[in-house]
Design a protein around this motif. Sequence first.
Motif, PDB file in Angstrom:
ATOM      1  N   ARG A 213      33.411  12.174  12.086  1.00 47.67           N
ATOM      2  CA  ARG A 213      32.585  11.380  12.625  1.00 47.67           C
ATOM      3  C   ARG A 213      33.718  10.417  13.589  1.00 47.67           C
ATOM      4  O   ARG A 213      34.769  10.516  13.229  1.00 47.67           O
ATOM      5  CB  ARG A 213      31.887  10.597  11.721  1.00 47.67           C
ATOM      6  CG  ARG A 213      32.631   9.458  10.868  1.00 47.67           C
ATOM      7  CD  ARG A 213      31.941   8.391   9.930  1.00 47.67           C
ATOM      8  NE  ARG A 213      32.597   7.704   9.057  1.00 47.67           N
ATOM      9  CZ  ARG A 213      32.120   7.091   8.319  1.00 47.67           C
ATOM     10  NH1 ARG A 213      30.821   6.864   7.850  1.00 47.67           N
ATOM     11  NH2 ARG A 213      33.085   6.234   7.490  1.00 47.67           N
ATOM     12  N   LEU A 230      28.528  11.090   8.840  1.00 45.19           N
ATOM     13  CA  LEU A 230      27.709  10.057   9.250  1.00 45.19           C
ATOM     14  C   LEU A 230      27.300   8.918   8.318  1.00 45.19           C
ATOM     15  O   LEU A 230      27.086   9.245   7.265  1.00 45.19           O
ATOM     16  CB  LEU A 230      26.399  10.551  10.049  1.00 45.19           C
ATOM     17  CG  LEU A 230      26.639  11.604  11.099  1.00 45.19           C
ATOM     18  CD1 LEU A 230      25.437  12.543  11.590  1.00 45.19           C
ATOM     19  CD2 LEU A 230      27.057  10.801  12.536  1.00 45.19           C
ATOM     20  N   SER A 234      21.806   7.921   9.440  1.00 41.19           N
ATOM     21  CA  SER A 234      22.197   7.762  10.884  1.00 41.19           C
ATOM     22  C   SER A 234      21.616   9.278  11.206  1.00 41.19           C
ATOM     23  O   SER A 234      21.642  10.214  10.570  1.00 41.19           O
ATOM     24  CB  SER A 234      23.780   8.205  11.244  1.00 41.19           C
ATOM     25  OG  SER A 234      24.262   6.480  10.921  1.00 41.19           O
TER      26      SER A 234
END
Length: 311
Positions: A213, A230, A234
């Motif tokens: 990420r 994430l 999300s």
Amino acid sequence: MSVTLPPDALDGFRRFSRFNSPYPAHDDGCAVDLYPDAVRGLSPVAGVVRETRTVGCPNRSYAANEDHLIVVDLDDAWCRRTGADSGTTARILHVIPEVSAGDRVEPGDDLGPTTRSGFFGQWVDDHVHLGFRAPGASALRASGSLPVDVDVPVDPIPWDGTGTVVERGPTHVLLDAPTHPDPGETFAAIASDEGVPLDGGLAHYAGGGAFGREDAAGDGAPTADPTARLDEGSPATLWGTRVGVASGRGLAWDPVDVLANGERVVGLSLFAARDAGYGAKVVCPDREFAVGDAVSLDVVPSDDPIRLGVG
């Protein structure tokens, strides 16, 4: 506790995936499949072989009707490098063992030829399945493995979903796109719209994962920790459609269909790769794409998504 594979554990492997499987051993990233450069199964770990076993597997016309398990008692030094407790064991599958109890193995050592197991889908390439068990836990049960992380960066590959068929298998096609940004040097994977490299079977397996990420500073650079995911809850989108949401260590896929030239296919295989032959793998047993055909993929919400189980 989780086990974090160091970079040398991937020497001799061209691709890897933690989530591209329907089997419970991979739930929440608790195993990793390592795809070798050749048809030989290499050891990703250091230790002493405790035992080998032959086990039954689903009967498939394209595969062997038995598989093999290699159990390795890991060296204390290897455990310390990877964050594992002393006494942790490794479980290696899909290799016909040419090692025996008492043999010492190091990363890169030849364990024997890979086998096309009945646990594989027909589109799945030969690979080494690797999982870990905590000290004292049974190494023979199919479930109960520790979470696995991989300490290598994975570059995100933006892709518009278009390409040309360069190879046709019985149940899949390979496309010439996306192209690897730095073949032979780094691992890379198809990225979500958010720039996160994706892992898993979209969406023919129940869940997937993310290789990385953006960092907390928000400057768009990959995190130093390639296993970062994430934030919980999300969303991940692809080609403008939400495909899943971060849950635990992985992604829970939304009910979506993958379309190829406007018609539904089984799905899209997602993995990290560093070989020059990288390209999208589309699982499409009921479609008659030929080499040279142009293909455009899309993802759309579905009331009846394809979900392949373990039967």
